[in-house]
Motif scaffolding. Structure first.
Motif, short mmCIF file in Angstrom:
data_model
loop_
_atom_site.label_atom_id
_atom_site.label_comp_id
_atom_site.label_asym_id
_atom_site.label_seq_id
_atom_site.Cartn_x
_atom_site.Cartn_y
_atom_site.Cartn_z
N THR A 86 0.84 -1.20 0.00
CA THR A 86 0.00 0.00 0.00
C THR A 86 0.87 1.25 0.00
O THR A 86 0.62 2.21 -0.75
CB THR A 86 -0.93 0.01 1.23
OG1 THR A 86 -1.72 -1.17 1.22
CG2 THR A 86 -1.84 1.22 1.21
N ARG A 87 1.90 1.24 0.83
CA ARG A 87 2.83 2.38 0.88
C ARG A 87 3.58 2.51 -0.44
O ARG A 87 3.73 3.61 -0.98
CB ARG A 87 3.84 2.15 2.02
CG ARG A 87 4.96 3.19 2.09
CD ARG A 87 6.07 2.74 3.02
NE ARG A 87 6.78 1.58 2.48
CZ ARG A 87 7.22 0.55 3.23
NH1 ARG A 87 7.01 0.53 4.53
NH2 ARG A 87 7.86 -0.46 2.66
N THR A 88 4.04 1.37 -0.96
CA THR A 88 4.86 1.40 -2.16
C THR A 88 4.11 1.94 -3.37
O THR A 88 4.61 2.80 -4.09
CB THR A 88 5.39 -0.02 -2.48
OG1 THR A 88 6.06 -0.53 -1.31
CG2 THR A 88 6.36 -0.01 -3.65
N VAL A 89 2.90 1.44 -3.59
CA VAL A 89 2.14 1.90 -4.76
C VAL A 89 1.76 3.37 -4.62
O VAL A 89 1.76 4.11 -5.61
CB VAL A 89 0.89 1.01 -4.99
CG1 VAL A 89 -0.16 1.23 -3.91
CG2 VAL A 89 0.30 1.28 -6.37
N ALA A 90 1.48 3.81 -3.39
CA ALA A 90 1.15 5.23 -3.18
C ALA A 90 2.36 6.11 -3.51
O ALA A 90 2.23 7.17 -4.15
CB ALA A 90 0.72 5.46 -1.74
N ASN A 91 3.55 5.68 -3.09
CA ASN A 91 4.77 6.45 -3.37
C ASN A 91 5.04 6.52 -4.87
O ASN A 91 5.33 7.59 -5.41
CB ASN A 91 5.97 5.84 -2.65
CG ASN A 91 5.96 6.10 -1.16
OD1 ASN A 91 5.22 6.96 -0.68
ND2 ASN A 91 6.76 5.36 -0.42
N ILE A 92 4.96 5.37 -5.53
CA ILE A 92 5.27 5.33 -6.97
C ILE A 92 4.26 6.16 -7.76
O ILE A 92 4.62 6.90 -8.67
CB ILE A 92 5.33 3.87 -7.46
CG1 ILE A 92 6.58 3.20 -6.88
CG2 ILE A 92 5.34 3.80 -8.99
CD1 ILE A 92 6.73 1.75 -7.18
N ARG A 93 2.98 6.08 -7.38
CA ARG A 93 1.96 6.90 -8.05
C ARG A 93 2.27 8.39 -7.87
O ARG A 93 2.14 9.18 -8.81
CB ARG A 93 0.58 6.57 -7.50
CG ARG A 93 -0.53 7.38 -8.19
CD ARG A 93 -1.91 7.05 -7.66
NE ARG A 93 -2.39 5.76 -8.17
CZ ARG A 93 -2.53 4.67 -7.43
NH1 ARG A 93 -2.24 4.70 -6.13
NH2 ARG A 93 -2.97 3.55 -7.96
N SER A 94 2.70 8.75 -6.68
CA SER A 94 2.99 10.18 -6.42
C SER A 94 4.18 10.66 -7.25
O SER A 94 4.20 11.80 -7.70
CB SER A 94 3.25 10.41 -4.92
OG SER A 94 4.51 9.90 -4.53
N TYR A 95 5.18 9.79 -7.47
CA TYR A 95 6.33 10.18 -8.28
C TYR A 95 5.90 10.42 -9.73
O TYR A 95 6.29 11.42 -10.35
CB TYR A 95 7.43 9.11 -8.25
CG TYR A 95 7.90 8.73 -6.87
CD1 TYR A 95 7.92 9.65 -5.83
CD2 TYR A 95 8.35 7.43 -6.60
CE1 TYR A 95 8.36 9.29 -4.54
CE2 TYR A 95 8.80 7.06 -5.34
CZ TYR A 95 8.79 7.98 -4.31
OH TYR A 95 9.21 7.61 -3.06
N PHE A 96 5.10 9.50 -10.26
CA PHE A 96 4.61 9.67 -11.63
C PHE A 96 3.80 10.97 -11.75
O PHE A 96 3.99 11.75 -12.69
CB PHE A 96 3.75 8.48 -12.05
CG PHE A 96 4.54 7.31 -12.58
CD1 PHE A 96 5.24 7.41 -13.77
CD2 PHE A 96 4.56 6.10 -11.91
CE1 PHE A 96 5.97 6.34 -14.27
CE2 PHE A 96 5.29 5.02 -12.40
CZ PHE A 96 5.99 5.14 -13.59
#
Length: 225
Positions: A86-96
């Motif tokens: 959950t943390r990982t996908v949120a971080n990656i989405r925010s970078y994109f």
């Protein structure tokens, strides 16, 4: 260097948890240990990564792959090892989002890359053509000398051939330098303007600095004109 050690440490922990902590009975772990040694990873770091797999209070790492498009239509595929998807996908989405890209759905980019195994070994004084002919039977697709060290032979094979190629190297007593998986583009990389590349480089840097990210692959042409 610290990033390489972190990535290898997670891979060692996952391999030890999956196939057991004894390298003698776990070929994948055996190869990862050798790869870590070739990267000058300290022995205590390797032992700690193996021990982590057997500790009850250690969170399980999950290997997750994320796909998306960065700015200027450049495709990205990101491999992660995380104890909190959950943390990982949120971080990656925010970078994109920050750099004008978007996180895609599963399968939106994956087909643009082919997963291969790649080994490096030192076979000593041996005929390269004969070696290649032998290795083809074990799933090798490309066999050539390393550009930087001609004592090292590089072997590329299909993802499924990892075990058979490793077995061949070990049974013939060749010195294994490293063994790992890579994603090879099946689509022509896209050229971008200098200022566009600067934006993309910032996204790549942000992704690579995330502690959950193992590898970042993309389809930007990085060759110099």
């Amino acid at each position: 260097m610290a990033r390489v050690f972190t990535r290898l440490g997670k891979e060692i922990t996952i391999a030890a948890k999956t196939g057991g902590p004894d390298p003698a009975g776990n070929p994948h772990l055996r190869t990862l240990i050798q790869t870590a040694k070739s990267e000058n990873m300290p022995k205590e770091n390797i032992e700690r990564a193996i021990k982590r797999a057997t500790e009850k209070d250690t969170a399980d790492y999950k290997e997750m792959v994320y796909e998306g498009y960065g700015p200027h239509g450049i495709a990205f595929l990101i491999e992660t090892a995380t104890d909190n998807p959950t943390r990982t996908v949120a971080n990656i989405r925010s970078y994109f989002n920050k750099f004008g890209g978007s996180l895609g759905t599963s399968g939106s980019v994956d087909f643009m890359f082919e997963r291969k195994c790649v080994f490096k070994m030192r076979p000593g004084n041996i005929d390269l053509e004969e070696l290649e002919l032998e290795l083809i039977d074990y799933g090798a697709e490309e066999v050539f000398k390393d550009d930087e060290d001609d004592s090292i032979v590089v072997i590329y094979g299909s993802f499924e051939s990892f075990g058979s190629i490793q077995k061949y190297i070990e049974e013939h007593g060749y010195e294994l330098v490293s063994g790992q998986f890579e994603r090879i583009p099946t689509t022509e990389p896209k050229k971008v303007a200098k200022e566009e590349r600067a934006e993309l480089d910032k996204l790549i840097e942000r992704l690579e600095n995330d502690e959950d990210v193992q590898n970042v692959y993309h389809l930007m042409d990085t060759s110099e004109d």
